[in-house]
Design an enzyme around this catalytic site. Structure first.
Site, PDB file in Angstrom:
ATOM      1  N   LYS A 114      41.714  36.986  44.542  1.00 56.53           N
ATOM      2  CA  LYS A 114      41.848  36.056  45.908  1.00 56.53           C
ATOM      3  C   LYS A 114      42.556  36.489  46.711  1.00 56.53           C
ATOM      4  O   LYS A 114      42.130  36.202  47.873  1.00 56.53           O
ATOM      5  CB  LYS A 114      41.293  34.668  45.224  1.00 56.53           C
ATOM      6  CG  LYS A 114      40.016  34.182  44.613  1.00 56.53           C
ATOM      7  CD  LYS A 114      39.650  32.828  44.502  1.00 56.53           C
ATOM      8  CE  LYS A 114      38.668  32.537  43.798  1.00 56.53           C
ATOM      9  NZ  LYS A 114      38.328  31.068  43.497  1.00 56.53           N
ATOM     10  N   LYS A 196      31.197  41.541  38.063  1.00 60.14           N
ATOM     11  CA  LYS A 196      30.264  40.311  37.541  1.00 60.14           C
ATOM     12  C   LYS A 196      29.479  39.761  38.814  1.00 60.14           C
ATOM     13  O   LYS A 196      29.917  39.916  39.882  1.00 60.14           O
ATOM     14  CB  LYS A 196      31.193  39.079  37.035  1.00 60.14           C
ATOM     15  CG  LYS A 196      32.160  38.484  38.360  1.00 60.14           C
ATOM     16  CD  LYS A 196      32.446  37.086  37.854  1.00 60.14           C
ATOM     17  CE  LYS A 196      33.548  36.602  38.868  1.00 60.14           C
ATOM     18  NZ  LYS A 196      33.797  35.410  38.936  1.00 60.14           N
ATOM     19  N   LYS A 199      29.027  34.490  43.530  1.00 58.34           N
ATOM     20  CA  LYS A 199      28.582  33.756  44.456  1.00 58.34           C
ATOM     21  C   LYS A 199      29.260  34.359  45.659  1.00 58.34           C
ATOM     22  O   LYS A 199      28.401  33.960  46.932  1.00 58.34           O
ATOM     23  CB  LYS A 199      29.371  32.265  44.434  1.00 58.34           C
ATOM     24  CG  LYS A 199      29.011  31.218  43.381  1.00 58.34           C
ATOM     25  CD  LYS A 199      29.702  29.865  43.520  1.00 58.34           C
ATOM     26  CE  LYS A 199      30.254  29.328  42.239  1.00 58.34           C
ATOM     27  NZ  LYS A 199      30.994  28.302  42.525  1.00 58.34           N
TER      28      LYS A 199
END
Ligand code: TYM
Length: 332
Positions: A114, A196, A199
């Site tokens: 992140k 993966k 979102k």
């Protein structure tokens, strides 16, 4: 009567949830809600570690509660609540921060990912994310935490933090165990099956969102990356794309992987992909309808949130009280 074991999990109300969130988390919870004392939170405090639009965050919070219910979580059995409604989360996080090392937080995979993706906003909250998550879990003395594979490292840290506190002071927290689905703990991106499904993926064609309509779902599955063979066979190493589709099909249709392989033996990828899309759409359509119906019933949702915030706070404050006593906070 034997006391029920405690189950805790949460989802952040950010972006649009994907079938990865559903298969890795919510679907697992549905099967467990009858046998455990369950707390399922909406992690809005975790959400703000990445910049959010306030109006959207508010709306997505309520929409996630409606989704929990629409998916089949029973409001009578589970405590569904909003993280920020229980101040003990932030309070315990502060205490746990004092036994957590900067070095171990800076090495966390998700923090590194992140920080790279949000280089302009590497804030303290982002680094502290796993400690807040540990506080969530430990406050409720959870025995089990059903999550997807990507949360495994966070769970390990929660266990380390619990053990460390218990050693430095005295036994206070239960050491929680992760519960991972055998199939479904890691649903991959349709366009890049080595990643993966997320979102916040850059390419929206790689993710099936829980809000997608049937046509959209079928279109995305039709474009899903597979391989140059024409054999529907489960082999995640050699055939990551097809294996991912088989996992999705199996979980949405209720058939085993072997049954699915037999069903599509000798049939092409085109037919297989269409069947996957149809199985997913058939399951999502009624959920979407029910979610919309619930969102319109704000009084019901607010009433539920208020009751559950009180219930959650009662449980959480008992643990926090013990912690404050052990660390020497003067109490009156
Ligand atoms: P979040 O909101 O990123 O994801 C919610 C849940 O969905 C799972 N998940 C997946 N499972 C399978 N395949 C995928 N592609 C996939 N993508 C996401 C996640 O593993 C997760 O279970 N930090 C947590 C929220 C949280 C929490 C907690 C969880 C806050 N406090 C306490 C457990 C206990 C998170 O970011 O989830």
């Amino acid at each position: 009567m034997e006391e029920k074991k405690i189950l805790y999990s949460a989802i952040q109300p950010t972006n649009n949830l994907t079938i990865g969130n559903y298969l890795g988390a919510i679907k697992n919870w549905l099967g467990l809600q009858n046998d455990y004392e369950c707390y399922f939170a909406i992690a809005n405090m975790h959400a703000i570690t990445v910049r959010q639009n306030p109006a959207e965050l508010r709306q997505k919070t309520l929409s996630l509660l409606a989704l929990y219910l629409a998916c089949g979580l029973d409001a009578e059995k589970c405590c569904l609540y909003i993280q920020s409604h229980v101040p003990a989360h932030a309070e315990l996080c502060w205490v746990l921060n004092t036994i957590t090392y900067v070095g171990e937080m800076s090495r966390m995979t998700q923090f590194k990912d992140k920080s790279a993706r949000h280089a302009e906003n590497v804030n303290m909250g982002l680094m502290d994310y796993p400690v807040l998550m540990a506080a969530d879990i430990l406050l409720y003395q959870a025995d089990y935490v059903p999550v997807g594979e990507d949360q495994r490292q966070h769970l390990e840290i929660a266990r380390d933090i619990a053990r460390r506190f218990n050693t430095v002071y005295s036994p206070t927290f239960k050491e929680p165990e992760g519960l991972f689905m055998k199939v479904g703990a890691k649903i991959n991106d349709l366009q890049d099956p080595s990643k993966k499904m997320s979102k916040s993926a850059e390419n929206p064609n790689g993710s099936i969102f829980l809000s997608d309509g049937k046509d959209e779902i079928i279109r995305k599955f039709r474009r899903a990356v597979t391989d140059s063979e024409a054999e529907v066979r489960y082999d995640p190493e050699a055939k990551p794309g097809v294996s991912n589709l088989l996992s999705i099909y199996s979980l949405f249709s209720g058939k085993s992987i072997e049954e699915a392989e037999r069903e599509f033996a000798g049939r092409g990828y085109g037919e297989f992909k269409l069947a996957v899309g149809e199985a997913v759409a058939a399951k999502l359509e009624p959920v979407q309808r029910e979610q919309q119906r619930l969102i319109a019933d704000k009084d019901y949702l607010n009433g539920l949130l208020k009751r559950n915030a009180e219930r959650a706070a009662f449980k959480a404050e008992r643990t926090l009280g013990k912690v404050y006593k052990k660390i020497g906070f003067y109490q009156i």
